[in-house]
Scaffold this motif. Sequence first.
Motif, PDB file in Angstrom:
ATOM      1  N   GLN A 315      -3.574  31.484  -6.291  1.00 57.04           N
ATOM      2  CA  GLN A 315      -4.536  30.664  -7.046  1.00 57.04           C
ATOM      3  C   GLN A 315      -4.799  31.258  -8.421  1.00 57.04           C
ATOM      4  OE1 GLN A 315      -8.111  29.887  -4.718  1.00 57.04           O
ATOM      5  NE2 GLN A 315      -6.905  29.773  -2.841  1.00 57.04           N
ATOM      6  N   ALA A 316      -4.881  32.570  -8.499  1.00 57.68           N
ATOM      7  CA  ALA A 316      -5.119  33.234  -9.784  1.00 57.68           C
ATOM      8  C   ALA A 316      -3.962  32.986 -10.745  1.00 57.68           C
ATOM      9  CB  ALA A 316      -5.335  34.730  -9.566  1.00 57.68           C
ATOM     10  N   LYS A 317      -2.718  33.048 -10.233  1.00 54.31           N
ATOM     11  CA  LYS A 317      -1.560  32.809 -11.103  1.00 54.31           C
ATOM     12  C   LYS A 317      -1.543  31.375 -11.620  1.00 54.31           C
ATOM     13  CE  LYS A 317       1.691  34.304  -8.288  1.00 54.31           C
ATOM     14  NZ  LYS A 317       3.053  34.700  -7.831  1.00 54.31           N
ATOM     15  N   LEU A 318      -1.878  30.412 -10.738  1.00 55.90           N
ATOM     16  CA  LEU A 318      -1.908  29.016 -11.169  1.00 55.90           C
ATOM     17  C   LEU A 318      -2.985  28.785 -12.220  1.00 55.90           C
ATOM     18  CD1 LEU A 318      -1.419  27.207  -7.720  1.00 55.90           C
ATOM     19  CD2 LEU A 318       0.252  27.419  -9.585  1.00 55.90           C
ATOM     20  N   LYS A 319      -4.175  29.324 -11.981  1.00 55.81           N
ATOM     21  CA  LYS A 319      -5.254  29.106 -12.929  1.00 55.81           C
ATOM     22  C   LYS A 319      -5.013  29.843 -14.234  1.00 55.81           C
ATOM     23  CE  LYS A 319     -10.229  28.554 -13.111  1.00 55.81           C
ATOM     24  NZ  LYS A 319     -11.513  28.656 -12.379  1.00 55.81           N
ATOM     25  N   ALA A 320      -4.423  31.045 -14.147  1.00 57.12           N
ATOM     26  CA  ALA A 320      -4.107  31.796 -15.360  1.00 57.12           C
ATOM     27  C   ALA A 320      -3.100  31.023 -16.215  1.00 57.12           C
ATOM     28  CB  ALA A 320      -3.552  33.167 -14.990  1.00 57.12           C
ATOM     29  N   LYS A 321      -2.124  30.408 -15.560  1.00 54.35           N
ATOM     30  CA  LYS A 321      -1.151  29.606 -16.299  1.00 54.35           C
ATOM     31  C   LYS A 321      -1.816  28.395 -16.921  1.00 54.35           C
ATOM     32  CE  LYS A 321       3.292  27.251 -15.712  1.00 54.35           C
ATOM     33  NZ  LYS A 321       4.359  26.895 -14.733  1.00 54.35           N
ATOM     34  N   GLU A 322      -2.725  27.763 -16.158  1.00 56.90           N
ATOM     35  CA  GLU A 322      -3.441  26.584 -16.660  1.00 56.90           C
ATOM     36  C   GLU A 322      -4.300  26.928 -17.868  1.00 56.90           C
ATOM     37  OE1 GLU A 322      -7.058  23.623 -15.140  1.00 56.90           O
ATOM     38  OE2 GLU A 322      -5.956  24.861 -13.702  1.00 56.90           O
ATOM     39  N   LYS A 323      -4.920  28.106 -17.871  1.00 55.96           N
ATOM     40  CA  LYS A 323      -5.816  28.512 -18.948  1.00 55.96           C
ATOM     41  C   LYS A 323      -5.122  29.369 -20.016  1.00 55.96           C
ATOM     42  CE  LYS A 323      -9.321  26.538 -16.935  1.00 55.96           C
ATOM     43  NZ  LYS A 323      -9.976  25.340 -17.517  1.00 55.96           N
ATOM     44  N   TYR A 325      -3.412  32.224 -19.801  1.00 53.57           N
ATOM     45  CA  TYR A 325      -3.513  33.688 -19.695  1.00 53.57           C
ATOM     46  C   TYR A 325      -2.100  34.252 -19.639  1.00 53.57           C
ATOM     47  CZ  TYR A 325      -8.559  34.016 -18.995  1.00 53.57           C
ATOM     48  OH  TYR A 325      -9.916  33.997 -19.172  1.00 53.57           O
ATOM     49  N   THR A 326      -1.886  35.331 -20.334  1.00 49.71           N
ATOM     50  CA  THR A 326      -0.541  35.909 -20.432  1.00 49.71           C
ATOM     51  C   THR A 326      -0.204  36.779 -19.225  1.00 49.71           C
ATOM     52  OG1 THR A 326      -0.766  35.931 -22.846  1.00 49.71           O
ATOM     53  CG2 THR A 326       1.008  37.260 -21.897  1.00 49.71           C
ATOM     54  N   PHE A 327      -1.184  37.504 -18.695  1.00 46.92           N
ATOM     55  CA  PHE A 327      -0.900  38.489 -17.655  1.00 46.92           C
ATOM     56  C   PHE A 327      -1.681  38.165 -16.380  1.00 46.92           C
ATOM     57  CE2 PHE A 327      -0.756  40.549 -21.820  1.00 46.92           C
ATOM     58  CZ  PHE A 327       0.566  40.978 -21.854  1.00 46.92           C
ATOM     59  N   CYS A 328      -0.979  38.329 -15.245  1.00 54.52           N
ATOM     60  CA  CYS A 328      -1.608  38.221 -13.925  1.00 54.52           C
ATOM     61  C   CYS A 328      -0.821  39.138 -12.992  1.00 54.52           C
ATOM     62  CB  CYS A 328      -1.600  36.783 -13.420  1.00 54.52           C
ATOM     63  SG  CYS A 328      -2.390  36.591 -11.798  1.00 54.52           S
ATOM     64  N   TRP A 329      -1.420  40.180 -12.493  1.00 47.23           N
ATOM     65  CA  TRP A 329      -0.700  41.169 -11.699  1.00 47.23           C
ATOM     66  C   TRP A 329      -1.613  41.794 -10.647  1.00 47.23           C
ATOM     67  CZ3 TRP A 329      -3.166  42.096 -16.139  1.00 47.23           C
ATOM     68  CH2 TRP A 329      -3.899  43.272 -16.291  1.00 47.23           C
ATOM     69  N   VAL A 330      -1.008  42.658  -9.825  1.00 43.23           N
ATOM     70  CA  VAL A 330      -1.745  43.367  -8.772  1.00 43.23           C
ATOM     71  C   VAL A 330      -1.557  44.861  -8.974  1.00 43.23           C
ATOM     72  CG1 VAL A 330      -1.978  43.780  -6.292  1.00 43.23           C
ATOM     73  CG2 VAL A 330      -1.444  41.490  -7.125  1.00 43.23           C
ATOM     74  N   CYS A 333      -3.816  47.128  -4.960  1.00 42.28           N
ATOM     75  CA  CYS A 333      -4.264  46.025  -4.086  1.00 42.28           C
ATOM     76  C   CYS A 333      -5.369  45.190  -4.704  1.00 42.28           C
ATOM     77  CB  CYS A 333      -4.725  46.567  -2.730  1.00 42.28           C
ATOM     78  SG  CYS A 333      -3.429  47.447  -1.815  1.00 42.28           S
ATOM     79  N   THR A 334      -5.553  45.279  -6.017  1.00 41.14           N
ATOM     80  CA  THR A 334      -6.562  44.495  -6.713  1.00 41.14           C
ATOM     81  C   THR A 334      -5.863  43.537  -7.670  1.00 41.14           C
ATOM     82  OG1 THR A 334      -8.154  46.298  -6.590  1.00 41.14           O
ATOM     83  CG2 THR A 334      -8.593  44.574  -8.201  1.00 41.14           C
ATOM     84  N   ILE A 335      -6.295  42.259  -7.616  1.00 37.47           N
ATOM     85  CA  ILE A 335      -5.707  41.231  -8.467  1.00 37.47           C
ATOM     86  C   ILE A 335      -6.382  41.290  -9.833  1.00 37.47           C
ATOM     87  CG2 ILE A 335      -5.305  38.760  -8.735  1.00 37.47           C
ATOM     88  CD1 ILE A 335      -5.653  38.589  -5.635  1.00 37.47           C
ATOM     89  N   MET A 336      -5.568  41.255 -10.891  1.00 36.14           N
ATOM     90  CA  MET A 336      -6.092  41.350 -12.254  1.00 36.14           C
ATOM     91  C   MET A 336      -5.447  40.285 -13.133  1.00 36.14           C
ATOM     92  SD  MET A 336      -6.030  45.486 -12.770  1.00 36.14           S
ATOM     93  CE  MET A 336      -6.618  46.581 -11.496  1.00 36.14           C
ATOM     94  N   VAL A 337      -6.240  39.798 -14.105  1.00 36.21           N
ATOM     95  CA  VAL A 337      -5.726  38.852 -15.095  1.00 36.21           C
ATOM     96  C   VAL A 337      -6.189  39.295 -16.478  1.00 36.21           C
ATOM     97  CG1 VAL A 337      -5.623  36.883 -13.516  1.00 36.21           C
ATOM     98  CG2 VAL A 337      -7.724  37.340 -14.752  1.00 36.21           C
ATOM     99  N   ARG A 338      -5.380  38.880 -17.465  1.00 36.93           N
ATOM    100  CA  ARG A 338      -5.700  39.261 -18.845  1.00 36.93           C
ATOM    101  C   ARG A 338      -5.106  38.211 -19.764  1.00 36.93           C
ATOM    102  NH1 ARG A 338      -4.371  45.352 -21.022  1.00 36.93           N
ATOM    103  NH2 ARG A 338      -6.066  45.504 -22.552  1.00 36.93           N
ATOM    104  N   LYS A 339      -5.928  37.712 -20.681  1.00 34.58           N
ATOM    105  CA  LYS A 339      -5.451  36.630 -21.533  1.00 34.58           C
ATOM    106  C   LYS A 339      -4.453  37.131 -22.569  1.00 34.58           C
ATOM    107  CE  LYS A 339      -7.051  32.346 -23.493  1.00 34.58           C
ATOM    108  NZ  LYS A 339      -8.194  31.426 -23.626  1.00 34.58           N
ATOM    109  N   THR A 340      -4.792  38.219 -23.227  1.00 42.44           N
ATOM    110  CA  THR A 340      -3.873  38.837 -24.207  1.00 42.44           C
ATOM    111  C   THR A 340      -3.903  40.339 -23.979  1.00 42.44           C
ATOM    112  OG1 THR A 340      -5.579  39.124 -25.903  1.00 42.44           O
ATOM    113  CG2 THR A 340      -4.395  37.018 -25.878  1.00 42.44           C
ATOM    114  N   GLU A 341      -3.059  41.024 -24.719  1.00 38.27           N
ATOM    115  CA  GLU A 341      -3.020  42.479 -24.580  1.00 38.27           C
ATOM    116  C   GLU A 341      -4.328  43.129 -25.008  1.00 38.27           C
ATOM    117  OE1 GLU A 341       0.309  43.985 -26.693  1.00 38.27           O
ATOM    118  OE2 GLU A 341       1.800  43.207 -25.271  1.00 38.27           O
ATOM    119  N   LYS A 342      -5.068  42.478 -25.880  1.00 39.97           N
ATOM    120  CA  LYS A 342      -6.321  43.055 -26.363  1.00 39.97           C
ATOM    121  C   LYS A 342      -7.550  42.534 -25.603  1.00 39.97           C
ATOM    122  CE  LYS A 342      -4.604  43.793 -31.059  1.00 39.97           C
ATOM    123  NZ  LYS A 342      -4.809  43.533 -32.503  1.00 39.97           N
TER     124      LYS A 342
END
Length: 358
Positions: A315-323, A325-330, A333-342
């Motif tokens: 769900q995080a990857k889908l929403k990150a793509k929709e919004k 966001y450039t990065f979505c990783w684990v 064992c913690t899911i993280m998202v980041r819109k840009t490098e900064k």
Amino acid sequence: MFTSKCANCTDTVGDGPECSICKKRFHFACGGITERGFARLGSGRASWMCTNCRDAPLTPMETSCIETAAANTPGSSRFSSGLPLEIRAVSTPKHGASSEDKQNFLELLQEVSSKITNIQTEITMIRVIQQDIQQVKLDIAEMNNTLNTKLDKLNNRVDNIESRVSTVEGLVSTIEGLSTEVEDLKMKVKTVLEEGHKNEQWVRRSNIQINGIPHKSGENLIKIIKTLAERSGYPLNAENDIDFITRVAVKNDEDARRSKPIILKMQSRYKKDDFLAALRKLRNIKACDLGFTGMTGRIYFNDHLSQRNKQIFQQAKLKAKEKNYTFCWVKNCTIMVRKTEKSPVLHITSEESLKKIL
């Protein structure tokens, strides 16, 4: 039936009272008497007088004759004692009076007798009125009893309603208490589930999931892991560092078309973190690089997530793509998202925290 004109309203009247003095006929209402009251007069109906004749003032002569007639009537002292002195002074004509005087006296005496009869009639009427009043009193008493009975019934119904309201209020209080208990149970269940999810993920804290390596009959998974360690430059001691290694079954058709992922459990979490960091440097490694001829699919290395965290990650990857966001990783064992490098890193730990991805 005999009919005539009412002396009061001039409308036709049939069975109505007739005045014994003026001989005029009236409606009962116009004559000032009820049909019931007139019927109760009995023989006194023949001497009934209308209000005009009854209220007409007596002449001095009539008053004197009344006194005289009353004085000559047995037991009349009670009646005559209430008359004025000048009326009581009138007496019968003296011996030798003219025939005219005697005639006048007789006429006056008849008039007095008529007046007395009228008085008796009025007394009878008063008695009738008294009886009517008594009947009214009885009717009022009966109505009062009826009202009291109805009031008692109403009070009983009110008491019954109040009792039911009290019961309902008790039920409402009980329901409110049960609602509070249900909410507490929901919170406890939610807490237990959260703890269960955490425990499920906790037992996988030292696991690495490897996707993209084709399955081969008689494969040696230890050898494959050693090859990956050499390529990533990680100093792996298989005998001491590896707890176990296996392939796991897939749970849906889409995954069924892919190779079963390999789960590698390290002896300690810090070794798992170090080995996973080294493996992720092999960004573009493919199956053919490990000796699988013609297999160009990429190989991926991730933390071994619980089933719930896998769903949240998807769900995080889908929403990150929709919004956008450039990065979505684990990591760990913690899911993280980041819109840009900064941009700041957002930690996604539940479905609720997906709202952070704006």
